[in-house]
Design an enzyme around this catalytic site. Sequence first.
Site, PDB file in Angstrom:
ATOM      1  N   ASP A 315      30.937  47.770  38.854  1.00 21.21           N
ATOM      2  CA  ASP A 315      31.768  46.791  38.157  1.00 21.21           C
ATOM      3  C   ASP A 315      31.331  46.535  36.717  1.00 21.21           C
ATOM      4  O   ASP A 315      32.146  46.161  35.879  1.00 21.21           O
ATOM      5  CB  ASP A 315      31.823  45.483  38.945  1.00 21.21           C
ATOM      6  N   TYR A 399      37.500  40.639  43.503  1.00 24.30           N
ATOM      7  CA  TYR A 399      36.296  39.821  43.663  1.00 24.30           C
ATOM      8  C   TYR A 399      36.006  38.959  42.446  1.00 24.30           C
ATOM      9  O   TYR A 399      36.307  39.357  41.327  1.00 24.30           O
ATOM     10  CB  TYR A 399      35.068  40.726  43.853  1.00 24.30           C
TER      11      TYR A 399
HETATM   12  N1  ABN Z   1      36.082  46.219  41.879  1.00 26.52           N
HETATM   13  C1  ABN Z   1      36.634  47.284  41.176  1.00 26.52           C
HETATM   14  C2  ABN Z   1      37.495  46.860  40.033  1.00 26.52           C
HETATM   15  C3  ABN Z   1      36.981  46.002  39.081  1.00 26.52           C
HETATM   16  C4  ABN Z   1      37.781  45.621  38.038  1.00 26.52           C
HETATM   17  C5  ABN Z   1      39.060  46.085  37.934  1.00 26.52           C
HETATM   18  C6  ABN Z   1      39.546  46.949  38.885  1.00 26.52           C
HETATM   19  C7  ABN Z   1      38.761  47.331  39.926  1.00 26.52           C
HETATM   20 CU    CU Z   2      31.795  41.598  49.796  1.00 21.47          CU
END
Ligand code: ABN
Ligand code: CU
Length: 683
Positions: A315, A399
């Site tokens: 990320d 997330y």
């Molecule tokens: N968790 C993967 C992700 C992060 C930011 C944008 C798209 C995908």
């Molecule tokens: Cu998790």
Amino acid sequence: MVLDRLQQLTHQVNATAPPPHPFDPLTAREIDAAVALIRMEHGSVNFNAVTLYEPRKAQMMAWLSNPETAPRPARAADVVAIAPGGKVYDGIVNLDEKRIVQWEHTPNVQPLITMEDLQEVEFIVRKDAKVIEQCGIIGIPPEDMHKVYCDPWTIGYDERFGTEVRLQQALMYYRPHVDDSQYTYPLDFCPIFNAETKQIIHIDVPSVRRPLNKAPPNNYLPEAIEKEGGFRKDIKPIHITQPEGVSFEVSNRTIDWQNWNIHVGFNYKEGIVLNNITFNDRGNVRPVFYRLSLAEMVVPYGNPEHPHQRKHAFDLGEYGGGYMTNSLSLGCDCKGSIHYMDAAFVNRAGASTIIKNAICIHEEDAGILFKHTDFRDESTVVTRGRKLIISHIFTAANYEYCVYWIFHQDGTVQLEIKLTGILNTYSLNPGEDTHGWGTEVYPGVNAHNHQHLFCLRVDPNIDGPQNTIFQVDAVQGPGEPGSEENPYGNAFYAKKTKYTTPLEAMSDYNASTTRTWEMANTNKINPYSKKPVCYKLVSREVPPLLPKKGSLVYKRAGFARHAVHVTKYSDDEIHPAGRHVPQTSGEPSNGLPAWIEAAGPNCSIENTDIVLWHTFGLTHFPSPEDYPIMPAEPMTLLLRPRNFFDRNPVLDVPPSYARSPSQILSGNSDCGCQKNDGSSILV
Ligand code: ABN
Ligand code: CU
């Protein structure tokens, strides 16, 4: 014309007094000046990043110790640009000299995916004939394509397509109504998007199809909760007030608080970067850390079916924890008297953009700092502590990661990360077996097992840059009961193992020995314990990387193979999965493994300038309580002074309550002390 604009911008940069601190992130004007210079020499390129080219450490250390006479490190921009045709350029612009000092084409890499890159995919996916066809197969008619959504991820790596073409994989969803959470309606196929041609070039379709989920929506927004009976009504307000203001001072980006002095930086990848952290020990300003940051992370998913092996998000390196940072709001994200800092970035077109209130700085009550009551007479002292929190929150598609750098009065630095937001979901047919690779968190919704592994980069400066790392294990003393050395069998001690080379330092967590790691200055010995001054890494949520050796994640996320790596300091070694992370094959493995190989796994890391890399995190087996939105799950680690101070360094924090034995004997109930706010306490 461009030259005029540049002169205007650089004039504005120079006219702004005082000059930025060398650790300050680039200002919007500096970004504009760097872009103008590049446009002038290299024409129309798309900008991926324009960020601070951090001062070289040797020069910076010299300047920090002697700012009056040592040369001030130049302001410089580190630039990533993509030229037409997808050619990637890495550049450095010296902003003081208004000169491009480096401009290199970097072949066969893909810079991170920006929010602008992500946002264009959904429109294209909705119009693509083959996507419309796939939607039809699972029960979405063409007239409902406006209800189709996607979370575009970088492709990670797919050997069918390699690295040269910039690709994203579209994780597909559907919303029956615009306010419904799409994660209840995952679609079973995955289109692949070419960012250069803006086309869908392939669709991965599973052999067993999963029609659109028929379950009713499972929502978390207020309207839905109101419909289900509304919010609980038994919550009374909690107000946090600091009537006399805060106990910290901020000068530009440098914070002074309770003996701590900290420079707060920020960049598009790591988010918050803390520099030049010192502690004033009774008038002696002692260096503690040169630089602290969350440098990388990886979220590998554990479902073995194709193409889920591609689901392992870096990320920070692939999307940017800074780029995805939220604009924080008072009373919601942070409560109390808040000092905010903004963040300046570049957009694709080269314009500077600002995220307001990107960083929140505030104090919180920290509960009891220390307390003792003498059981004989109930004479007592109880002192409350407070903490300083420097935080930001970023949204990585589904997330949320809330990052809190917490400073304590006793010299402890704590990193807390809260995980919240929404599970990544995939479709599940009625009665289908998850095979243990995921959990049905709601009918038709399969949330795959995954890990969140973070890499903390610690550049220690424990009373100076010459540091050594020791592994510390709590172990039993040698000898069986009855032996001379351990006659009663009760002996135990802290076994210290010095790491002399990067190879020795590749180490894993051991819960059974409550393993910790010490960053020590062996040239400075505590007068009482006769042990080297140090800071100890105490981290207990340290799962091993579960994908096996040989897997794609193992190859790409070299930093996650061990809980601790140690390298000799090098200015350009910041990003442990490499500078450009998307579409790396892991062959060879970029970042940490490559640096260790290049410097020599057997080079000396003893009593020298070193960096400690710590991978920690959690393994997440989802459950219905995590759905439709997860209650925040906190994770924490500590950097604690050990043998650093001569005694408890917070004895001078005014107690909230204290009575001495003589006061009790004389019946005097005067506390004889001051409250935290300086007024005296009478009890
Ligand atoms: N968790 C993967 C992700 C992060 C930011 C944008 C798209 C995908
Ligand atoms: Cu998790």
